[in-house]
Structure formats: structure tokens, C-alpha cells
Design an enzyme around this catalytic site. Structure first.
Site, PDB file in Angstrom:
ATOM      1  N   ASN A 189      12.038  21.417 -52.702  1.00  0.00           N
ATOM      2  CA  ASN A 189      11.407  22.726 -52.499  1.00  0.00           C
ATOM      3  C   ASN A 189      10.665  22.823 -51.162  1.00  0.00           C
ATOM      4  O   ASN A 189       9.738  23.615 -51.021  1.00  0.00           O
ATOM      5  CB  ASN A 189      10.456  23.051 -53.659  1.00  0.00           C
ATOM      6  N   ARG A 190      11.077  21.997 -50.216  1.00  0.00           N
ATOM      7  CA  ARG A 190      10.485  21.988 -48.875  1.00  0.00           C
ATOM      8  C   ARG A 190       8.998  21.598 -48.884  1.00  0.00           C
ATOM      9  O   ARG A 190       8.268  21.839 -47.929  1.00  0.00           O
ATOM     10  CB  ARG A 190      10.655  23.347 -48.179  1.00  0.00           C
ATOM     11  N   LEU A 191       8.560  20.961 -49.961  1.00  0.00           N
ATOM     12  CA  LEU A 191       7.178  20.482 -50.048  1.00  0.00           C
ATOM     13  C   LEU A 191       7.155  19.012 -49.614  1.00  0.00           C
ATOM     14  O   LEU A 191       6.898  18.101 -50.407  1.00  0.00           O
ATOM     15  CB  LEU A 191       6.622  20.668 -51.463  1.00  0.00           C
TER      16      LEU A 191
END
Length: 214
Positions: A189-191
Site C-alpha cells: 500500500n505504498r507505506l
């Protein structure tokens, strides 16, 4: 061309502060060995960013040749574009894009020439063809054809026909002395996990570690 559909989730690993070494060079050494073990092509390839006298950034890929507690060393022609940038602005950034491992390492710092003795030590161990190539190319200068390079190579071969190629006065190494080193690990989630080592004093062993927002 719309390529917005190209997307990949990063799920291989995570990174926590507890798992990091207190020394960023030790952490880099660990990740570099893992990149080698993963048989990544050219694990020592790094993007080198510099800025010229007009404040225009420049970027190119060079090869890291060795690193230690003093910094990261690469070699080039002292008349090249990158060398001219460094002469007017001795600051640079390095990026190691180990995408297969979903990792990046970003180094920022000052740049200094290494000693002639260090350059000679490295140059003496280069393949013969690479030694000749250092003499042939006036790096970054405009040339009319590749034939010109071939002619110059033949000339240099004749000049050093005894087999021993001396270190050119216009060629040698630079060391990027890190002021900060960031380790980036892709996450879902691009975290992503990002940790920044910053020098907290003039001491070579005193680093502050901060987690950065992805």
C-alpha cells in the site's frame, strides 16, 4: 503512452529500527552482501547526482569500487562533466536501486578526490583494456565518430606496447563522504519503511537514526 496501470505491491520484507545497525556503513555492507547473494546484475551500480555552476542537476550511473568508514569511492576522468560539477559544487547524492529486493539506499554528502596513491593502487588492478580505455576517452567531450576512438586506441596500444600502462594524470577517484544515508524498504500500500541516518556531530561514529514517513 499511458502506463498508469503498471503497479506492483512490495511484500518481500519489512524494516524496523530494532533490526538496524547503529552504524550505517555496517548496515550498507549487510544489504550490499544480500544484493550480491541475490545475484542482482551490477549490485555496485549507483546513480550519481551532481549540480553544475548554473545549478542544473546532472545524473548518471557509475560503479562503486569500494567503501569503508570514510565513504564511497568511484573513478572517472577529471575532465568529465561530473568532475567539472564536483569542482564547483563538491556535494553529491548516490542512489543504489536494488529494485528486485524492493530496496533503495540514498547517500548524500561531500565529495573529495582520493590520493594519487589510492588511484594508482586501483588502476594497477584494472584489466589491461580498461587501463587503455582511460587514456583513450576525453570523457564527455564531443567526438565526430566511433572510428576516432578506435584510431586513438590503436595509438595508445602502440605507445604502451611494452604492456605497462601508467596512471593518467587526468584520471582518478572521488570519495563521497556521507552526511546522511537513507535505507528504503518497500511495503504494501505504498507505506514503505524508511530510516535516515544523519551525522549528529563531526564524529564519524555518531549517527542519529530517524524513521521517515513513506
Amino acid at each position: 503512452m499511458d502506463i498508469s496501470h503498471l503497479r506492483k505491491e512490495y511484500t518481500q520484507a519489512g524494516l524496523s529500527k530494532d533490526s538496524l545497525s547503529n552504524d550505517p556503513l555496517e548496515q550498507f555492507s549487510l544489504w550490499f552482501k544480500q544484493a550480491q547473494e541475490a545475484q542482482l546484475p551490477e549490485p555496485n551500480a549507483m546513480s550519481l547526482a551532481t549540480v553544475d555552476v548554473d545549478k542544473m542537476p546532472g545524473l548518471r550511473t557509475v560503479l562503486l569500487k569500494y567503501f569503508d568508514t570514510r565513504g564511497f569511492v568511484f573513478f572517472t576522468n577529471y575532465g568529465s562533466r561530473k568532475a567539472k560539477d564536483i569542482a564547483v559544487n563538491p556535494q553529491a547524492a548516490l542512489l543504489f536501486p536494488w529494485i528486485t529486493l524492493e530496496r533503495q539506499v540514498i547517500v548524500r554528502g561531500s565529495v573529495e578526490k582520493i590520493s594519487k596513491r589510492e588511484s594508482l593502487h586501483y588502476f594497477s588492478g584494472r584489466p589491461h583494456g580498461s587501463q587503455l580505455g582511460a587514456w583513450v576517452s576525453e570523457q564527455s567531450s564531443v567526438i565526430t565518430s566511433r572510428k576516432l576512438l578506435a584510431m586513438k586506441l590503436d595509438e595508445i596500444k602502440r605507445k604502451f606496447s611494452d604492456g605497462k600502462v601508467p596512471l593518467p594524470s587526468f584520471w582518478g577517484g572521488y570519495r563521497v563522504v556521507p552526511q546522511s544515508i537513507e535505507f528504503w524498504q518497500g511495503r504494501p500500500n505504498r507505506l514503505h519503511d524508511r530510516f535516515l541516518y544523519s551525522r549528529s556531530s563531526d564524529s564519524a561514529v555518531d549517527w542519529q537514526i530517524d524513521r521517515l514517513a513513506p
